[in-house]
Design an enzyme around this catalytic site. Structure first.
Site, PDB file in Angstrom:
ATOM      1  CD  GLU A  40      -2.938  -1.053   2.373  1.00 57.59           C
ATOM      2  OE1 GLU A  40      -2.833  -0.147   3.210  1.00 57.59           O
ATOM      3  OE2 GLU A  40      -3.886  -1.859   2.366  1.00 57.59           O
ATOM      4  CD  GLU A  45      -3.249  -5.975   4.029  1.00 61.43           C
ATOM      5  OE1 GLU A  45      -4.085  -5.205   4.539  1.00 61.43           O
ATOM      6  OE2 GLU A  45      -2.030  -5.739   3.990  1.00 61.43           O
TER       7      GLU A  45
HETATM    8  C1  BGP Z   1      -4.044  -2.261   5.686  1.00 63.90           C
HETATM    9  C2  BGP Z   1      -2.617  -2.432   6.116  1.00 63.90           C
HETATM   10  C3  BGP Z   1      -2.407  -3.288   7.300  1.00 63.90           C
HETATM   11  C4  BGP Z   1      -3.537  -3.330   8.306  1.00 63.90           C
HETATM   12  C5  BGP Z   1      -4.922  -3.262   7.675  1.00 63.90           C
HETATM   13  C6  BGP Z   1      -6.056  -3.027   8.635  1.00 63.90           C
HETATM   14  O1  BGP Z   1      -4.218  -1.009   5.125  1.00 63.90           O
HETATM   15  O2  BGP Z   1      -1.829  -2.973   5.074  1.00 63.90           O
HETATM   16  O3  BGP Z   1      -1.166  -2.956   7.849  1.00 63.90           O
HETATM   17  O4  BGP Z   1      -3.314  -2.482   9.356  1.00 63.90           O
HETATM   18  O5  BGP Z   1      -4.986  -2.291   6.681  1.00 63.90           O
HETATM   19  O6  BGP Z   1      -6.289  -1.675   8.833  1.00 63.90           O
HETATM   20  P1  BGP Z   1      -6.259  -0.973  10.237  1.00 63.90           P
HETATM   21  O7  BGP Z   1      -5.167  -1.608  10.980  1.00 63.90           O
HETATM   22  O8  BGP Z   1      -5.991   0.467   9.974  1.00 63.90           O
HETATM   23  O9  BGP Z   1      -7.595  -1.194  10.835  1.00 63.90           O
END
Ligand code: BGP
Length: 465
Positions: free
Chosen positions: A167, A366
């Site tokens: 990302e 993801e």
């Molecule tokens: C994505 C990232 C992760 C993870 C996930 C969940 O954007 O790659 O690192 O954190 O989101 O989001 P958050 O942790 O902000 O709830």
């Protein structure tokens, strides 16, 4: 009941990152990164003041964790190398303890039949490099390429799937536009330079990897949040959504897959006279070194309407000068994270890669649901009954299945995440794991209902619903 069967050798697994899972122990030789530093500076910015040293302790518990991955049906797993663990100062001397740790971790995965996918950058700039400009500085690109080459040399025999960034738009947004990552600037000119350097660093790492002839694949992981116009029949809304898409998706997707930047974005950047500084060969390097494999992170859509609110130039130009966010009535929400749930978005992204990006080989890298206070769902056997997560994943997988049926070259599905982990300033607020981590009991792990369910899906290579 319908059968949803996935292609042979489909990748079932989860994703995580080094900074969110490893933790630190005394004498491990890890250097500081921007998260360690920011937490020291402003611990109150982090949920319950839980900082990056208190992650799920994978550094010491990885053997146990790999067993749990096996028990939850993983055939693949993604994590990241922490740049500041391998190079405590970002460049120069390699930390040999880091080499032993990662070699042992990746070997353990392989021995348990789980292929390691390794990402090189997950928001974790080494502090010393940040102090000389971070991604704003050309020197950081050189340091990153040296770091990437070192990783390929040290771990390339074990790792055959590499990713240059996770990302990369997020450090641009968080660090240089919207203040949720250190250094918390608001400056579009800097944001453009940072994005350019990330693209260049990625292309240069890809070039280096291919030259080394290690017979693996290298790609990038992008959060391709689709931008939907409020009204598809309103040309102003459609135009606004396209600009948002150019800023936040195609700024990384187009160079990664096609080797070029989107023309709408280039036109805006030229008009604002904020073109990034670049060397004479940079565009050629980006053109000639595109990815082998695309990782797609998907959580939520972006809803856009034509600009209606007055321009606010307090912070200089911003992407939002060209569109407004649209708060769609009656949308389905994950109330804990504040994100809309729109399952079809995953299908739309996959269809876009098929129709407009040469049907590049891709996988869902993801997808998942963060929920607060999951302890309330613990049953008498101590297992969290997270049926909402099973529903969330099932509903998304149905759309992944449909896209594959229609010909999209999607070869896997990874959930965020394996076990509950530390999520930046949200720390442990929202839990995403297939496996619970109890911070009050030295990080005790317990597989959730979704973890047992995920195993059956992976074993059957599909499900019925
Ligand atoms: C994505 C990232 C992760 C993870 C996930 C969940 O954007 O790659 O690192 O954190 O989101 O989001 P958050 O942790 O902000 O709830």
């Amino acid at each position: 009941m319908k059968h949803y069967d996935f292609p042979k050798n489909f990748w079932w697994g989860t994703a995580a990152s080094g900074p969110q899972t490893e933790g630190r122990i005394k004498g491990d030789g890890k250097g500081e990164n921007i998260w360690d530093y920011w937490y020291d500076l402003e611990p109150e910015k982090f949920f319950n003041q839980v900082g990056p040293e208190k992650t799920s302790q994978v550094y010491t518990k990885y053997r146990e964790d790999v067993q749990l991955m096996k028990e939850t049906g993983h055939n693949t797993f993604r994590t990241s190398i922490q740049w500041s663990r391998l190079f405590p100062k970002g460049k120069g001397e390699v930390n040999q303890q880091a080499v032993s740790f990662y070699r042992s971790y990746f070997t353990e995965l392989l021995e348990q039949g789980i292929e390691p996918f390794v990402n090189l950058y997950h928001f974790d700039m080494p502090l010393e490099l940040q102090q000389t400009g971070g991604w704003l500085s050309r020197d950081t690109v050189d340091a990153y390429v040296a770091y990437a080459k070192t990783c390929f040399e040290l771990f390339g025999d074990l790792v055959k799937k590499w990713f240059t960034h996770n990302e990369p738009i997020v450090p641009v947004e968080g660090g240089y536009l919207y203040q949720f990552h250190y250094p918390n600037h608001i400056n579009l000119k800097e944001a453009i330079q940072v994005g350019f350097h990330e693209n260049l660093a990625s292309a240069k790492a890809i070039e280096a990897y291919h030259k080394m002839g290690q017979k693996g694949e290298i790609g990038i992981i992008l959060n391709l949040t689709p931008s939907y116009p409020r009204d598809e029949t309103n040309p102003e809304d459609v135009k606004a959504a396209r600009v948002a898409d150019a800023f936040f998706n195609r700024s990384l997707l187009d160079p990664a897959v096609k080797g070029e930047f989107p023309s709408e974005l280039v036109a805006i950047v030229k008009e604002l006279a904020i073109m990034p500084e670049m060397g004479p060969d940079d565009l050629t390097i980006i053109k000639e070194n595109t990815i082998d494999l695309l990782g797609i992170n998907y959580y939520q859509p972006r809803r856009i309407k034509a600009k209606e609110t007055p321009l606010d130039h307090q912070n200089g130009p911003m992407p939002e000068d060209y569109f407004d966010y649209y708060d769609m009535p009656n949308k389905k929400m994950n109330i804990y994270r504040g994100w809309e749930i729109y399952e079809k978005g995953i299908y739309d992204i996959l269809t876009n890669t098929r129709e407009n990006y040469g049907n590049i080989k891709c996988y869902i890298s993801e997808n998942g649901m963060g929920v607060e206070g999951e302890e309330r769902f613990v049953n008498s056997e101590g297992v969290i009954e997270d049926d909402y997560r099973i529903t969330f994943v099932t509903d998304h997988l149905k759309y992944v299945h449909q896209a594959i049926q229609e010909g999209t070259n999607c070869v896997g599905y990874h959930m965020w995440t394996c076990m509950d982990n530390w999520s930046w300033t949200n720390a442990y607020k929202n839990r995403y794991g297939l496996i619970a981590v109890d911070l009050n009991q030295d990080g005790k792990r317990t597989i959730k209902k979704s973890g047992h369910w995920f195993k059956t899906v992976a074993m059957k290579n599909g499900f019925e619903a």
